[in-house]
Write a protein that holds these residues in place. Structure first.
Motif, short mmCIF file in Angstrom:
data_model
loop_
_atom_site.label_atom_id
_atom_site.label_comp_id
_atom_site.label_asym_id
_atom_site.label_seq_id
_atom_site.Cartn_x
_atom_site.Cartn_y
_atom_site.Cartn_z
N GLU A 51 -109.06 7.43 -41.22
CA GLU A 51 -109.73 7.92 -42.42
C GLU A 51 -110.28 6.76 -43.23
N THR A 65 -102.07 7.93 -40.94
CA THR A 65 -101.34 8.93 -41.72
C THR A 65 -100.03 8.40 -42.29
N ALA A 121 -98.11 11.28 -44.37
CA ALA A 121 -98.43 12.67 -44.05
C ALA A 121 -98.66 12.78 -42.55
N VAL A 122 -97.57 12.78 -41.78
CA VAL A 122 -97.67 12.79 -40.32
C VAL A 122 -98.43 14.03 -39.86
N MET A 123 -99.41 13.81 -39.00
CA MET A 123 -100.23 14.91 -38.48
C MET A 123 -100.28 14.82 -36.97
N PRO A 124 -100.16 15.94 -36.28
CA PRO A 124 -100.26 15.92 -34.82
C PRO A 124 -101.61 15.34 -34.38
N ASN A 125 -101.56 14.54 -33.31
CA ASN A 125 -102.77 14.03 -32.67
C ASN A 125 -103.52 13.00 -33.51
N ARG A 126 -102.89 12.50 -34.57
CA ARG A 126 -103.50 11.49 -35.43
C ARG A 126 -102.63 10.25 -35.48
N SER A 155 -99.27 14.00 -28.74
CA SER A 155 -100.39 13.48 -29.52
C SER A 155 -101.18 12.44 -28.74
#
Length: 297
Positions: free
Chosen positions: A33, A47, A129-134, A204
């Motif tokens: 990001e 993240t 902010a752990v996010m799947p696939n990121r 991920s």
């Protein structure tokens, strides 16, 4: 200095001949990001709680401009500065306030083989902010060296890293519980081998790899599971020729971990990973792994 004065690999800075194209790839395809822009430099975050993990700067060529490490304390920062200077590193920035974006204090040196190293303490953190696939954070940086033992000595004796394993071609160095944050690869010339980005889990890595393939970038090596570090891997070559890796499940180690040598890290003929399913590394990936130099070198 305290035990492990360097506590983490925080970020890397890459020079790119096409800043817009690199930003587009790392945000739209790789999954980072954009969090800030300053002149001809763009800062990208994952993240996790690091303020950023990748800096991209307009340059005449693709190059590794800087590796940034986080330091445990102000006292360690001062002690590391004295040790790097005494060792013969070139001072590029004396200890002082870091950039407003990151905060804290820092110093920057060039070690004798040519890579630029930044050390920071008190830098800003953000909410995880752990996010799947990121991507969660950086996992490691792999540096090519024409004298691995000398550079390994520098990381251990001056910066306080520990050797965790030594294969025929690589030395693996840790600064926390991760099996390695820095890998040194034997090569004809100094430079960048690749940068590894940590994903939350194996799923991920697989789904992230599928996303990159869907956008037209093939896997250069993998998916597989490494020997030293036991981590899952998938290698790609970014649009500017830099080798990058999705990885997960990095082995966690402590002082009881037994360092293994080249005689123990031997694969059966034709195998390049634990699973035995990874096809041979692509020629494009192998070429890219020895093509990226250091800035100013």
């Amino acid at each position: 200095m305290t035990d492990f004065p360097v506590t983490a690999l925080r970020s890397v800075e890459l020079g790119t001949p096409d800043l817009a194209a690199s930003v587009d790839f790392y945000t739209r395809v790789w999954g980072l990001e954009k969090v800030a822009e300053a002149g001809d430099k763009v800062f990208l975050a994952a993240t996790g709680d690091d303020c950023h993990v990748l800096e991209l700067k307009q340059s005449d060529r693709s190059e590794l401009r800087k590796i940034t490490f986080r330091v445990r304390s102000a006292e360690d920062l001062a002690a590391l500065y004295e040790r790097t200077v005494a060792f013969g590193c070139t001072v590029l920035r004396a200890p002082g306030a870091a950039d407003p974006l990151t905060g804290g204090r820092r110093f920057v040196v060039r070690e004798p083989q040519g890579s630029v190293l930044e050390f920071v303490h008190g830098d800003r953190r953000k909410e995880t902010a752990v996010m799947p696939n990121r991507v969660l954070r950086l996992a490691h940086v792999n540096i090519n060296s024409a004298d691995v033992e000398a550079l390994s000595d520098f990381y251990r004796a001056v910066l306080g890293f520990r050797l965790t394993d030594r294969s025929k071609m690589m030395a693996f160095l840790s600064c926390n519980s991760d099996h390695h944050a820095v890998v040194l690869a034997e090569a004809a010339a100094h430079g960048l081998n690749h940068i590894a980005f940590l994903m939350p889990d194996l799923e991920s890595v697989m789904r992230g790899s599928g996303r990159v393939i869907d956008h037209g970038t093939p896997i250069g090596w993998g998916v597989g599971r490494h020997g030293p570090g036991d981590n899952v891997f998938a290698y790609f070559v970014d649009p500017m020729g830099v080798v990058i890796e999705y990885t997960a499940e990095v082995l966690q180690v402590d002082e009881s971990y037994r360092v293994k040598g080249p005689d123990e890290w031997v694969w059966p003929p034709g195998r390049t990973d634990h699973w035995g399913i990874a096809p041979p590394k692509s020629e494009a990936c192998k070429k890219a792994q020895i093509s990226i130099g250091f800035s100013g070198a």
